[in-house]
Design a protein around this motif. Structure first.
Motif, PDB file in Angstrom:
ATOM      1  N   THR A 290       3.959  32.881  27.595  1.00  0.00           N
ATOM      2  CA  THR A 290       4.937  33.963  27.680  1.00  0.00           C
ATOM      3  C   THR A 290       4.420  35.244  27.057  1.00  0.00           C
ATOM      4  OG1 THR A 290       5.983  33.336  25.588  1.00  0.00           O
ATOM      5  CG2 THR A 290       6.805  32.286  27.589  1.00  0.00           C
ATOM      6  N   ARG A 291       3.304  35.175  26.329  1.00  0.00           N
ATOM      7  CA  ARG A 291       2.751  36.366  25.684  1.00  0.00           C
ATOM      8  C   ARG A 291       1.275  36.596  26.014  1.00  0.00           C
ATOM      9  NH1 ARG A 291       7.195  37.261  25.579  1.00  0.00           N
ATOM     10  NH2 ARG A 291       8.612  37.767  23.855  1.00  0.00           N
ATOM     11  N   ILE A 292       0.556  35.555  26.382  1.00  0.00           N
ATOM     12  CA  ILE A 292      -0.874  35.687  26.665  1.00  0.00           C
ATOM     13  C   ILE A 292      -1.112  35.393  28.147  1.00  0.00           C
ATOM     14  CG2 ILE A 292      -3.186  34.832  26.141  1.00  0.00           C
ATOM     15  CD1 ILE A 292      -2.234  34.079  23.390  1.00  0.00           C
ATOM     16  N   PRO A 293      -1.572  36.374  28.936  1.00  0.00           N
ATOM     17  CA  PRO A 293      -1.910  36.115  30.350  1.00  0.00           C
ATOM     18  C   PRO A 293      -3.277  35.433  30.444  1.00  0.00           C
ATOM     19  CG  PRO A 293      -2.259  38.426  29.825  1.00  0.00           C
ATOM     20  CD  PRO A 293      -1.695  37.806  28.585  1.00  0.00           C
ATOM     21  N   PHE A 294      -3.286  34.118  30.407  1.00  0.00           N
ATOM     22  CA  PHE A 294      -4.546  33.379  30.305  1.00  0.00           C
ATOM     23  C   PHE A 294      -5.470  33.646  31.484  1.00  0.00           C
ATOM     24  CE2 PHE A 294      -1.905  30.805  27.426  1.00  0.00           C
ATOM     25  CZ  PHE A 294      -2.772  30.703  26.355  1.00  0.00           C
ATOM     26  N   ARG A 295      -4.943  33.915  32.651  1.00  0.00           N
ATOM     27  CA  ARG A 295      -5.818  34.076  33.824  1.00  0.00           C
ATOM     28  C   ARG A 295      -6.645  35.353  33.751  1.00  0.00           C
ATOM     29  NH1 ARG A 295      -4.125  37.269  38.175  1.00  0.00           N
ATOM     30  NH2 ARG A 295      -2.119  38.330  37.892  1.00  0.00           N
ATOM     31  N   SER A 296      -6.229  36.309  32.926  1.00  0.00           N
ATOM     32  CA  SER A 296      -6.998  37.543  32.795  1.00  0.00           C
ATOM     33  C   SER A 296      -7.407  37.782  31.344  1.00  0.00           C
ATOM     34  CB  SER A 296      -6.169  38.729  33.307  1.00  0.00           C
ATOM     35  OG  SER A 296      -4.958  38.837  32.587  1.00  0.00           O
ATOM     36  N   SER A 297      -7.497  36.705  30.569  1.00  0.00           N
ATOM     37  CA  SER A 297      -7.835  36.833  29.150  1.00  0.00           C
ATOM     38  C   SER A 297      -9.063  35.999  28.828  1.00  0.00           C
ATOM     39  CB  SER A 297      -6.662  36.376  28.267  1.00  0.00           C
ATOM     40  OG  SER A 297      -5.517  37.139  28.506  1.00  0.00           O
ATOM     41  N   GLN A 298      -9.634  36.303  27.684  1.00  0.00           N
ATOM     42  CA  GLN A 298     -10.766  35.550  27.176  1.00  0.00           C
ATOM     43  C   GLN A 298     -10.382  34.978  25.823  1.00  0.00           C
ATOM     44  OE1 GLN A 298     -14.389  37.740  26.872  1.00  0.00           O
ATOM     45  NE2 GLN A 298     -15.453  36.194  25.685  1.00  0.00           N
ATOM     46  N   LEU A 299     -10.458  33.654  25.685  1.00  0.00           N
ATOM     47  CA  LEU A 299     -10.085  32.993  24.434  1.00  0.00           C
ATOM     48  C   LEU A 299     -11.173  33.222  23.387  1.00  0.00           C
ATOM     49  CD1 LEU A 299      -8.567  29.580  25.587  1.00  0.00           C
ATOM     50  CD2 LEU A 299      -7.362  31.532  24.630  1.00  0.00           C
ATOM     51  N   ASP A 300     -10.778  33.725  22.258  1.00  0.00           N
ATOM     52  CA  ASP A 300     -11.703  33.902  21.138  1.00  0.00           C
ATOM     53  C   ASP A 300     -11.594  32.779  20.120  1.00  0.00           C
ATOM     54  OD1 ASP A 300     -12.728  36.235  22.115  1.00  0.00           O
ATOM     55  OD2 ASP A 300     -11.343  37.531  21.019  1.00  0.00           O
ATOM     56  N   ARG A 301     -10.392  32.236  19.983  1.00  0.00           N
ATOM     57  CA  ARG A 301     -10.176  31.228  18.927  1.00  0.00           C
ATOM     58  C   ARG A 301      -8.936  30.416  19.287  1.00  0.00           C
ATOM     59  NH1 ARG A 301      -6.896  31.653  14.283  1.00  0.00           N
ATOM     60  NH2 ARG A 301      -7.472  30.261  12.577  1.00  0.00           N
ATOM     61  N   ILE A 302      -9.028  29.102  19.089  1.00  0.00           N
ATOM     62  CA  ILE A 302      -7.883  28.237  19.310  1.00  0.00           C
ATOM     63  C   ILE A 302      -7.933  27.105  18.280  1.00  0.00           C
ATOM     64  CG2 ILE A 302      -9.109  26.919  21.092  1.00  0.00           C
ATOM     65  CD1 ILE A 302      -6.340  26.545  22.450  1.00  0.00           C
ATOM     66  N   VAL A 303      -6.817  26.881  17.608  1.00  0.00           N
ATOM     67  CA  VAL A 303      -6.742  25.880  16.540  1.00  0.00           C
ATOM     68  C   VAL A 303      -5.496  25.039  16.759  1.00  0.00           C
ATOM     69  CG1 VAL A 303      -6.592  25.457  14.065  1.00  0.00           C
ATOM     70  CG2 VAL A 303      -7.913  27.404  14.906  1.00  0.00           C
ATOM     71  N   PHE A 304      -5.665  23.717  16.826  1.00  0.00           N
ATOM     72  CA  PHE A 304      -4.550  22.775  16.876  1.00  0.00           C
ATOM     73  C   PHE A 304      -4.547  21.982  15.573  1.00  0.00           C
ATOM     74  CE2 PHE A 304      -5.255  23.684  21.307  1.00  0.00           C
ATOM     75  CZ  PHE A 304      -3.981  23.668  21.862  1.00  0.00           C
ATOM     76  N   SER A 305      -3.435  22.032  14.855  1.00  0.00           N
ATOM     77  CA  SER A 305      -3.347  21.362  13.554  1.00  0.00           C
ATOM     78  C   SER A 305      -2.216  20.335  13.579  1.00  0.00           C
ATOM     79  CB  SER A 305      -3.080  22.374  12.429  1.00  0.00           C
ATOM     80  OG  SER A 305      -4.067  23.364  12.380  1.00  0.00           O
ATOM     81  N   VAL A 317      -0.103  25.443  16.197  1.00  0.00           N
ATOM     82  CA  VAL A 317      -1.055  25.875  17.217  1.00  0.00           C
ATOM     83  C   VAL A 317      -1.321  27.369  17.012  1.00  0.00           C
ATOM     84  CG1 VAL A 317      -1.474  26.152  19.685  1.00  0.00           C
ATOM     85  CG2 VAL A 317      -0.288  24.118  18.835  1.00  0.00           C
ATOM     86  N   GLU A 318      -2.604  27.725  16.928  1.00  0.00           N
ATOM     87  CA  GLU A 318      -3.012  29.118  16.755  1.00  0.00           C
ATOM     88  C   GLU A 318      -3.963  29.479  17.897  1.00  0.00           C
ATOM     89  OE1 GLU A 318      -4.603  29.838  12.850  1.00  0.00           O
ATOM     90  OE2 GLU A 318      -3.348  28.276  11.966  1.00  0.00           O
ATOM     91  N   ILE A 319      -3.641  30.536  18.607  1.00  0.00           N
ATOM     92  CA  ILE A 319      -4.455  30.989  19.742  1.00  0.00           C
ATOM     93  C   ILE A 319      -4.723  32.477  19.575  1.00  0.00           C
ATOM     94  CG2 ILE A 319      -4.588  31.249  22.242  1.00  0.00           C
ATOM     95  CD1 ILE A 319      -2.713  28.896  22.518  1.00  0.00           C
ATOM     96  N   GLN A 320      -5.994  32.848  19.702  1.00  0.00           N
ATOM     97  CA  GLN A 320      -6.371  34.261  19.681  1.00  0.00           C
ATOM     98  C   GLN A 320      -7.167  34.553  20.941  1.00  0.00           C
ATOM     99  OE1 GLN A 320      -7.872  35.993  16.013  1.00  0.00           O
ATOM    100  NE2 GLN A 320      -9.369  37.192  17.133  1.00  0.00           N
ATOM    101  N   ALA A 321      -6.768  35.578  21.642  1.00  0.00           N
ATOM    102  CA  ALA A 321      -7.413  35.919  22.908  1.00  0.00           C
ATOM    103  C   ALA A 321      -7.513  37.429  23.029  1.00  0.00           C
ATOM    104  CB  ALA A 321      -6.630  35.329  24.085  1.00  0.00           C
ATOM    105  N   ARG A 322      -8.340  37.864  23.985  1.00  0.00           N
ATOM    106  CA  ARG A 322      -8.473  39.279  24.311  1.00  0.00           C
ATOM    107  C   ARG A 322      -8.153  39.458  25.782  1.00  0.00           C
ATOM    108  NH1 ARG A 322     -13.604  40.897  24.165  1.00  0.00           N
ATOM    109  NH2 ARG A 322     -14.362  38.774  23.996  1.00  0.00           N
ATOM    110  N   CYS A 323      -7.374  40.476  26.074  1.00  0.00           N
ATOM    111  CA  CYS A 323      -7.058  40.760  27.467  1.00  0.00           C
ATOM    112  C   CYS A 323      -7.044  42.267  27.661  1.00  0.00           C
ATOM    113  CB  CYS A 323      -5.709  40.153  27.867  1.00  0.00           C
ATOM    114  SG  CYS A 323      -4.293  41.048  27.234  1.00  0.00           S
TER     115      CYS A 323
END
Length: 610
Positions: A290-305, A317-323
């Motif tokens: 709902t906040r990160i358009p994954f199809r046009s983004s590049q994942l920089d960091r993802i953490v599942f705890s 869950v922590e997700i960092q991306a660039r779009c």
């Protein structure tokens, strides 16, 4: 009441029945007992006191000798009847357990010396229900309160208690699902069976509430369940398998990322003790969409705890991306320039649940139900000299049905605020002084920053001062040659992806170019692959005095020649970077020629060098 010795009192304790003949009833007290509200009648209480004379030689006298060592306490049955004119009439009869697990009986036995008889003084206390029906619920009372904070966030607290009739001997241990008569009718007298039946009703479907806490406790007599339920208002439902949690989102743009925005999404979810951890991780990823358009983004960091693994089903869950920072969920294009605020920021969405929003009254998939201490241990409350275990509170498992987690679903709702006005207010490109960024022919962000120019003027006056050898007298000041002026300009301009073109300025009248240098260096590359070019233009000019009253800034003052700016002004730096076409830079004006497109800075009036 006087019974004239024609009254008999019988009570049963275990397997023994005791009869007190020729009893005298000295007092009879029958009253209605009300709840704390003073209105709800919960039971009747009857207290009967009297005395009886038991003579030696009867079986009652013999058994009474053993009974005096025990004290009856709770009895299984008590009966009082009167005989007159050959007729027998029962005036009181109660079988245990009554409404408070009675009836209760206390005795005082005094043996009369010399007569081989005993005087028995007794008190009987019995409890009967106010209404004669099969419903074990005596009363249910509650207080509901609402707390409203400054933001309008509401918290509802319900505190109440339910009282049950302990005389109900039904052995049914089925838990009441609601408070209808069919549910509570014929249930065993355990208040714990009615947790679900007395839970506060759910608020309307157009609002969202979450269960913050549930507290259940028994009173010391075991006939009342006291509870406190706290619900808080929420904005969006949690996904299936989660009963508590929240998410946060951060959108960041910086000068080091000229075309990309950094998106950070963090989500904490927690479900029942035996909840599905993997499903909650899956649900967190769905919420991130709902906040990160994954199809046009590049994942920089993802953490599942997995947190508190031995005690809870809890994840983070922590997700960092660039779009690309564009208005919609698109890749860069010449028709959609980057904007400070992308449309996904703050856009409202909904979550569809298939599981209940509240935790089960007994705590999830398999909870705990507390049963009063007389469960399977009814004889422990009676003193007959019979070995029995001490009264304890039993704990049993309450198996409840809980729906399996469904597919996480979210629904985006059109934003109720148009970001065009907000983007227009910020109206920033890659540099702080630029309008919105444009794209070049290669579909890359492009732009030229406003240039910065440093102008330096050096004048060699050729003035000399000759000192005399005398202690008195003025020095001899003379000019050994014509004055000359050196003008140095250093202009710096920055461009994105396209190197800036060379800077041009007209040569001021009376000057010649001594040095002309144009250098462009390759700047840093940001994380999105955008390169910043920095161009430095250095030019040195020199002028000579051509003679005459006034010649290109040279003039005669007090018989000596000097130079001063002919317009007594210096023009501001070159006006570059305002054109959307970065390949069409205009030629800047001369530093000594003022016009309407550049600000002029006064340098004062000519001064006498002498």
């Amino acid at each position: 009441m006087s019974t004239n010795g024609n009254t008999w009192v019988a009570f049963k304790l275990g397997d023994d029945t005791f009869t007190l003949p020729y009893a005298n009833i000295t007092s009879w007290d029958a009253r209605a007992i009300y709840a704390e509200d003073g209105y709800t009648q919960i039971r009747y209480e009857t207290t009967i006191s009297g005395s009886a004379l038991v003579s030696y030689g009867t079986s009652t006298y013999t058994t009474l000798a053993n009974l005096t060592k025990k004290e009856p306490g709770r009895v299984d049955e008590v009966k009082i009847w009167v005989t007159a004119d050959g007729a027998t009439e029962a005036v009181y009869e109660s079988s245990g357990p009554d409404a408070l697990r009675g009836p209760l009986m206390s005795m005082t036995v005094t043996e009369i010396s010399g007569r081989q008889a005993a005087m028995v003084t007794f008190t009987i206390v019995g409890h009967a229900m106010a209404e004669e029906d099969d419903c074990p619920i005596v009363s249910h009372r509650w207080v509901q309160s609402f707390t409203l904070d400054a933001a309008g966030h509401m918290t509802r607290t319900v505190t109440g208690s339910i009282v049950v009739d302990l005389s109900n001997t039904n052995a049914d241990t089925t838990y009441a699902e609601d408070n209808t008569a069919a549910q509570v009718n014929g249930k065993a007298p355990w208040a714990d069976l009615f947790r679900k039946a007395i839970l506060p009703t759910r608020p309307p479907d157009d609002s969202i509430w979450r269960r913050e806490s549930q507290t259940f406790a028994y009173n010391e007599s075991g006939n009342s369940l006291i509870y406190t339920i706290v619900d808080t208002q929420a904005r969006i439902k949690l996904p299936d398998s989660a009963l508590t949690g929240n998410c946060e989102f951060t959108y960041e743009r910086s000068r080091t990322d000229l075309t990309f925005a950094t998106l950070r999404f963090n989500c904490d979810l927690e479900g029942p003790v035996n909840g599905d951890v993997r499903h909650m991780m899956w649900a967190a990823v769905v919420l991130a969409q709902t906040r990160i358009p994954f199809r046009s983004s590049q994942l920089d960091r993802i953490v599942f705890s997995e947190q508190d693994m031995m005690t809870r089903s809890k994840v983070r869950v922590e997700i960092q991306a660039r779009c690309y920072a564009f208005a919609g969920d698109q890749t860069p294009s010449t028709t959609l320039p980057p904007v400070p605020l992308a449309n996904l920021i703050g856009q409202f969405f909904t979550v569809t649940r298939t599981c209940p929003e509240y935790p089960d009254a007994y705590g999830g998939y398999k909870g705990i139900a507390s049963i009063p201490h007389w469960y399977n241990n009814e004889l422990s409350a009676k003193n007959q000299g019979v070995a029995s275990s001490l009264p304890v509170a039993a704990v049993i498992n309450a198996i409840t049905d809980y729906c399996s987690p469904g597919t996480p679903t979210t629904s985006m709702v059109a934003p109720d605020t148009n970001f065009d006005a907000a983007n227009a207010a910020m109206n920033q490109g890659p540099f702080a002084t630029l309008p919105r960024m444009t794209n070049n022919a290669a579909n890359q962000p492009a732009g030229v920053e406003r240039s910065q120019t440093v102008t330096s003027v050096y004048t060699d006056t050729k003035m000399h001062r000759l000192q005399t050898l005398y202690t008195q007298g003025s020095d001899f000041v003379f000019q050994a040659g014509k004055a000359s002026t050196i003008l140095e300009e250093v202009t710096t301009v920055k461009g994105v992806n396209n190197p800036p073109q060379r800077i041009f300025r007209p040569i001021p009248a009376g000057f010649v170019v001594v040095k002309d240098d144009w250098k462009v260096n390759f700047g840093d590359v940001d994380t999105g692959g955008q390169r910043t070019f920095i161009g430095v233009y250095t030019r040195t000019l020199k002028s000579y005095d051509g003679g005459g009253a006034t010649s290109n800034g040279y003039s005669t003052v007090s018989g000596r020649r000097q130079w001063w700016s002919p317009t007594q002004t210096v023009i501001a730096p070159a006006s570059l970077g305002f054109n959307t076409d970065v390949d069409g830079q205009n030629t800047a004006v001369s530093v000594f020629n003022a016009n309407t497109n550049a600000a002029a800075y006064n340098v004062g009036t000519p001064q006498d060098y002498a």
